[in-house]
Design a protein around this motif. Structure first.
Motif, PDB file in Angstrom:
ATOM      1  N   ARG A  51       0.749  -1.396  -0.139  1.00 27.48           N
ATOM      2  CA  ARG A  51       0.002   0.060  -0.087  1.00 27.48           C
ATOM      3  C   ARG A  51       0.850   1.185   0.125  1.00 27.48           C
ATOM      4  N   GLN A  52       1.753   1.258  -0.867  1.00 31.44           N
ATOM      5  CA  GLN A  52       2.698   2.533  -0.773  1.00 31.44           C
ATOM      6  C   GLN A  52       3.111   2.638  -2.314  1.00 31.44           C
ATOM      7  N   ALA A  53       3.532   3.784  -2.669  1.00 32.00           N
ATOM      8  CA  ALA A  53       3.979   4.170  -4.148  1.00 32.00           C
ATOM      9  C   ALA A  53       5.374   3.315  -4.326  1.00 32.00           C
ATOM     10  N   PRO A  54       5.516   2.731  -5.659  1.00 29.93           N
ATOM     11  CA  PRO A  54       6.781   1.915  -5.769  1.00 29.93           C
ATOM     12  C   PRO A  54       8.100   2.933  -5.654  1.00 29.93           C
ATOM     13  N   GLN A  55       7.935   4.144  -5.750  1.00 28.40           N
ATOM     14  CA  GLN A  55       8.842   4.976  -5.480  1.00 28.40           C
ATOM     15  C   GLN A  55       9.284   4.871  -4.068  1.00 28.40           C
ATOM     16  N   LYS A  56       8.592   4.947  -3.210  1.00 30.75           N
ATOM     17  CA  LYS A  56       8.706   5.069  -1.821  1.00 30.75           C
ATOM     18  C   LYS A  56       9.325   3.590  -1.614  1.00 30.75           C
ATOM     19  N   ILE A  57       8.637   2.501  -2.131  1.00 29.94           N
ATOM     20  CA  ILE A  57       9.224   1.311  -1.697  1.00 29.94           C
ATOM     21  C   ILE A  57      10.893   1.242  -2.126  1.00 29.94           C
ATOM     22  N   ALA A  58      11.046   1.742  -3.255  1.00 25.36           N
ATOM     23  CA  ALA A  58      12.545   1.678  -3.590  1.00 25.36           C
ATOM     24  C   ALA A  58      13.419   2.478  -2.822  1.00 25.36           C
ATOM     25  N   GLU A  59      12.885   3.496  -2.336  1.00 19.11           N
ATOM     26  CA  GLU A  59      13.680   4.067  -1.441  1.00 19.11           C
ATOM     27  C   GLU A  59      13.979   3.617  -0.289  1.00 19.11           C
ATOM     28  N   ASP A  60      12.983   3.035   0.481  1.00 23.77           N
ATOM     29  CA  ASP A  60      13.342   2.181   1.589  1.00 23.77           C
ATOM     30  C   ASP A  60      13.977   0.855   1.401  1.00 23.77           C
TER      31      ASP A  60
END
Ligand code: ARG
Length: 563
Positions: A51-60
């Motif tokens: 439930r997150q934007a893929p950009q955010k997941i990548a950063e994490d």
């Protein structure tokens, strides 16, 4: 490869086991832009779950990954991009290559199972065409690929040595031929007789009848007919063998169509038993309407069998003899329908193994823009083309390296290799034009260019023998060597892909890419310098030479050490 495991493992842990390692492996990509690192992991698939934007997941994910073999991890949009540590990566690749030697790129997929490859298969008493040449070299390369991936290929020359045309030929010979004339120039003379028969038959209706009569005699074992047929066949084979010899190609079996003479009645009986034959104006056919195909004509009204009847017997014979994993037919695209019918009839007979039979079609060659026919005059062509290629190669060698020791041998490896490579570098289904001058170039995307690059690498290694090699760790930090290392690492998967697709061009294109990358490296570095990185550079040269040689060998092209 090792480095993939490292990345997969890191992602697996960072994702806290949300995806399996196999799933991660399936998602990894190679970025198109090399500024974006060496491997990329797309995060789109995780968006729903997290439930997150893929950009955010990548950063994490980036913040959770750390390994000495990874130099940098960055998030670029929805991707996690990895830059590998070049020295560690090269070290991994080189040590694997050293360990495996000539077996680098081998796979054990085939389990040693047989794969008959129906290839070349020219027609007796007729000239070998460009199409047969293609079938020969493509078939040979596929056989090498099958062997490299763990199968046991069986190269079969399914000679066109049976059929009504032999009745006609016997009649023509008896009327207009002589022993001396056939001996002097067998194929041209037999072709002349065959053409004459057809010309005469236009006005003389009895001739066709006589032809049918003599074919029947042949099928019934008449001695005179049999002896003539055998003689025609042997004379033709002598000519074909000269071409095979030039190409350096051998066969495991020469069972041609005639071999199946005594095996066809069983096929017809089986078809009958299974209720598959229907009578159509005296002829026996198998209806294939449900396959969207025309009916297969199995037996003519006079009892004569056909091309497809012999192919049915051959397919069954091959299954019994080899218990094949796959059965391949390297035959021009124009016979696609024949092979569809062949497989459909076998399927109707209840042989599910017909699914393992694959027709491997290829496109047409034109010569200087013109379509080739097998008419008289083109007979000499094939041998002439090969001979001319060798003499052009010799001119080039004479100009570039007049002191070369074994010039003849090298010229033949280069000239023949050029023709073979040219045939194999295009996707096999493409039609292409053949211009000899272009084929034998030492530059451009040609066989001689790849051979020349291999010889260059060998020559560097010879010079290096006089140098002192210091430290043995791998240090390669320029972009040119990096491009070469990445390609070397890709060789095994390239072999696998080529073999799965029955597509030698995958290997040919790969060797061109590797040769180009290596030549850029060569132009931009001082390889033979006695410094700390000499060992690493020589390793790169040595592995490039051996992969180029192995790739060429798969294609059936020799790699001289000097040229
Ligand atoms: N002799 C045939 C031709 O030249 C090719 C045979 C291909 N192989 C086969 N099993 N039908 O057209």
């Amino acid at each position: 490869m090792e480095y993939r495991k490292v990345i997969i493992d890191q992602l697996y842990q960072a994702l806290e086991e949300t995806l399996t390692t196999d799933e991660i492996a399936g998602l990894l990509e190679i970025p198109k832009n090399s500024d974006h690192g060496d491997v990329a992991f797309p995060c789109f698939v995780l968006a729903k779950q997290f439930r997150q934007a893929p950009q955010k997941i990548a950063e994490d994910l980036v913040s959770k990954i750390k390994d000495p073999s990874i130099d940098a991890v960055t998030a670029i949009g929805p991707y996690v991009n990895f830059s590998l540590n070049r020295d560690i990566f090269a070290e991994l690749v080189f040590s694997e290559m050293l360990e495996q030697g000539n077996a680098y790129g081998d796979w054990q997929i085939g389990d040693g199972r047989h794969v008959p490859i129906d290839m070349s298969s020219p027609n007796i008493a007729k000239p070998m065409s460009m199409g047969h040449l293609r079938s020969t070299v493509i078939g040979n390369a596929i056989a090498n690929l099958m062997a490299k991936t763990g199968y046991a290929p069986v190269k079969i020359n399914h000679l066109g040595d049976w059929g009504t045309q032999f009745g006609k030929l016997i009649v023509a010979y008896k009327k207009w031929g002589s022993e001396e004339a056939v001996k002097a120039d067998p194929i041209s003379e037999l072709l002349r007789l065959y053409v004459k028969f057809h010309e005469e038959a236009e006005t003389n209706e009895e001739l066709d009848e006589e032809g049918r009569h003599w074919f029947k005699e042949l099928e019934d074992g008449n001695q005179e007919a049999h002896d003539l047929w055998e003689w025609f066949k042997n004379e033709s084979l002598k000519e074909f063998n000269r071409i095979y010899h030039l190409l350096g190609i051998e066969f495991d079996s020469y069972h041609g169509e005639a071999f199946y003479n005594d095996k066809m009645s069983e096929v017809v009986d089986l078809l009958e038993e299974k209720g598959l034959l229907t009578n159509n104006r005296g002829a026996d056919i198998v209806d294939l309407e449900k396959y969207g195909l025309n009916p297969a004509l199995i037996r003519k009204s006079d009892g004569a069998t056909l091309y497809i009847t012999r192919d049915l017997a051959a397919a069954i014979y091959r299954k019994r003899t080899y218990d094949f994993a796959q059965s391949l037919y390297v035959v021009g695209n124009e016979q696609a329908n024949h092979f569809r019918q062949l497989k459909a009839v076998l399927k109707e007979m209840g042989y599910d193994w017909s699914d393992d039979m694959h027709h491997i079609p290829f496109g047409l060659i034109t010569l200087n823009g013109k379509k080739l026919s097998t008419r008289k005059g083109k007979v000499v062509l094939l041998e002439k083309v090969l001979g001319e290629a060798v003499s052009l190669a010799k001119d080039q060698i004479e100009a570039k390296n007049p002191d070369l020791a074994n010039k003849e041998e090298v010229a033949s490896a280069v000239g023949i290799g050029a023709v073979v490579f040219h045939d194999l570098k295009n996707d096999r289904l493409n039609n292409f034009d053949f211009s000899l001058a272009e084929v034998v170039q030492f530059e451009g995307e040609t066989g001689p260019y790849v051979q020349y690059t291999h010889a260059r690498a060998k020559s560097i290694l010879r010079k290096a023998e006089k140098l002192t090699v210091g430290r043995k760790d791998i240090v390669l930090d320029d972009d040119y060597s990096w491009a070469v290392v990445r390609l070397l690492e890709k060789y095994p998967e390239t072999v696998k892909l080529a073999s799965e697709k029955f597509e030698p061009s995958v290997i040919a294109k790969y060797t061109i890419a590797l040769a180009q990358a290596f030549n850029k490296y060569y132009a931009n570095s001082r390889i033979l310098e006695e410094d700390d990185a000499l060992y690493a550079r020589l390793q790169l040269v040595q592995h490039t030479a051996s992969v180029l040689k192995d790739g060429l060998k798969l294609l059936g092209v020799k790699a001289p050490n000097e040229m």
